[in-house]
Write an enzyme that holds these catalytic residues in place. Structure first.
Site, mmCIF file in Angstrom:
data_model
loop_
_atom_site.group_PDB
_atom_site.id
_atom_site.type_symbol
_atom_site.label_atom_id
_atom_site.label_comp_id
_atom_site.label_asym_id
_atom_site.label_seq_id
_atom_site.Cartn_x
_atom_site.Cartn_y
_atom_site.Cartn_z
ATOM 1 N N PRO A 2 -28.112 -44.166 -28.646
ATOM 2 C CA PRO A 2 -27.658 -42.919 -29.287
ATOM 3 C C PRO A 2 -28.620 -41.758 -29.037
ATOM 4 C CG PRO A 2 -27.713 -44.758 -30.852
ATOM 5 C CD PRO A 2 -28.408 -45.213 -29.607
ATOM 6 N N GLU A 3 -28.111 -40.703 -28.476
ATOM 7 C CA GLU A 3 -28.884 -39.468 -28.349
ATOM 8 C C GLU A 3 -28.234 -38.430 -29.263
ATOM 9 O OE1 GLU A 3 -30.242 -38.149 -24.535
ATOM 10 O OE2 GLU A 3 -30.249 -40.163 -23.711
ATOM 11 N N LYS A 59 -32.349 -36.493 -33.167
ATOM 12 C CA LYS A 59 -31.674 -37.787 -33.307
ATOM 13 C C LYS A 59 -31.806 -38.360 -34.714
ATOM 14 C CE LYS A 59 -33.359 -38.923 -28.764
ATOM 15 N NZ LYS A 59 -33.943 -39.955 -27.917
ATOM 16 N N ARG A 109 -30.231 -54.477 -32.488
ATOM 17 C CA ARG A 109 -31.578 -54.741 -31.953
ATOM 18 C C ARG A 109 -32.719 -54.308 -32.865
ATOM 19 N NH1 ARG A 109 -32.138 -53.351 -25.783
ATOM 20 N NH2 ARG A 109 -34.056 -54.492 -26.182
ATOM 21 N N ARG A 148 -45.742 -23.445 -20.402
ATOM 22 C CA ARG A 148 -45.894 -24.910 -20.413
ATOM 23 C C ARG A 148 -45.969 -25.432 -18.989
ATOM 24 N NH1 ARG A 148 -45.080 -28.077 -25.356
ATOM 25 N NH2 ARG A 148 -45.062 -29.823 -23.936
ATOM 26 N N ARG A 247 -40.163 -41.177 -16.185
ATOM 27 C CA ARG A 247 -38.849 -41.781 -16.419
ATOM 28 C C ARG A 247 -38.032 -41.794 -15.136
ATOM 29 N NH1 ARG A 247 -37.251 -41.873 -21.821
ATOM 30 N NH2 ARG A 247 -35.560 -43.124 -20.995
#
Ligand SMILES: [Zn+2]
Length: 257
Positions: A2-3, A59, A109, A148, A247
């Protein structure tokens, strides 16, 4: 996993099924789902109260029970459901309401969390969460990302910049914005920052709207083509796999500059 769009749908579901009903009973079926709070304290804090409103930040889902808030995080496999007879197999916490309805927080989980907290704003500050992308304005986004360093993708992935975007939606945003995810963030032109911002919002809102209807992502989304060597649904180029910001990242070698 879930995002933000999925959690927004859970928040709407919670609002439809769990507000303004007295909580008759709180059942913790598996204590491993609880955060810092103990089972008895969790139940005691919510029993006899009613949820009056739901709030989502990134989230995280927060439900106001008057003086205390329920906090839910959905981890990898969290979900909400109502039921009539038997609770779902992986129900970890169940709320029984005075009107006979049952709401289950499921999590196969157990990476999710159910907790009670005094104040969502304090929680957001404590966890250094950036603003939620759906309540953020372009000017604010510009200020946050200004100066940034790191890859462009890191802007969306860093929870202290913006809360709730994970790997899938970060890649999708860069794909649809035609910007390479490893571009240095401090070299993005103002118009590119604007494009990233608007594209991100459009993807999140489109996803929420479609998933709420039970529809899949639009066919031209990268999400259907996350495979090394796949054909780009936008330009026919080649989808390549790389590692950006630690990632696994998919992008088009041709149209993302
Ligand atoms: Zn392409």
């Amino acid at each position: 996993m879930p995002e933000l769009p999925e959690v927004e749908i859970y928040a709407r579901y919670f609002a439809r099924h769990a507000l303004r009903q007295r909580i008759a009973r709180v059942r913790v079926l598996d204590e491993r789902i609880l955060g810092a709070v103990r089972k008895d304290a969790f139940a005691r804090a919510l029993r006899g109260r009613a949820f009056t409103r739901v709030r989502r930040h990134g989230k995280h889902l927060f439900a106001d029970a008057g003086g205390t808030w329920l906090h839910l995080h959905f981890g990898m496999t969290g979900d909400l459901s109502t039921y009539d007879d038997a609770p779902p197999r992986f129900a970890r916490v169940i709320f029984d309401f005075d009107n006979g309805a049952h709401l289950a927080f499921e999590d196969m989980r157990l990476f999710g969390v159910a907790d009670t907290i005094p104040d969502p704003d304090a929680f957001i500050r404590l966890h250094a969460l950036g603003p939620d992308p759906l309540s953020l304005r372009l000017g604010e986004f510009r200020r946050i990302v200004e100066g940034r360093r790191g890859a462009a993708k890191s802007l969306l992935m860093s929870q202290d910049v913006i809360a709730g975007i994970g790997n899938l939606y970060a890649d999708e945003t860069h794909f649809q914005a035609s910007i390479a995810p490893r571009r240095p963030a401090d070299q993005l032109a103002p118009v590119e920052i604007k494009t990233i911002f608007l594209t991100m919002r459009k993807i999140l809102l489109t996803t929420i709207e479609r998933k709420e209807r039970g529809d899949d992502y639009p066919p031209r989304y990268l999400i259907h083509h996350r495979e090394e060597g796949a054909r780009c649904p936008r330009c026919g180029g080649t989808i390549v796999k790389s590692v950006v910001f630690g990632r696994t990242t998919y992008s088009c070698a041709r149209h993302q500059m």
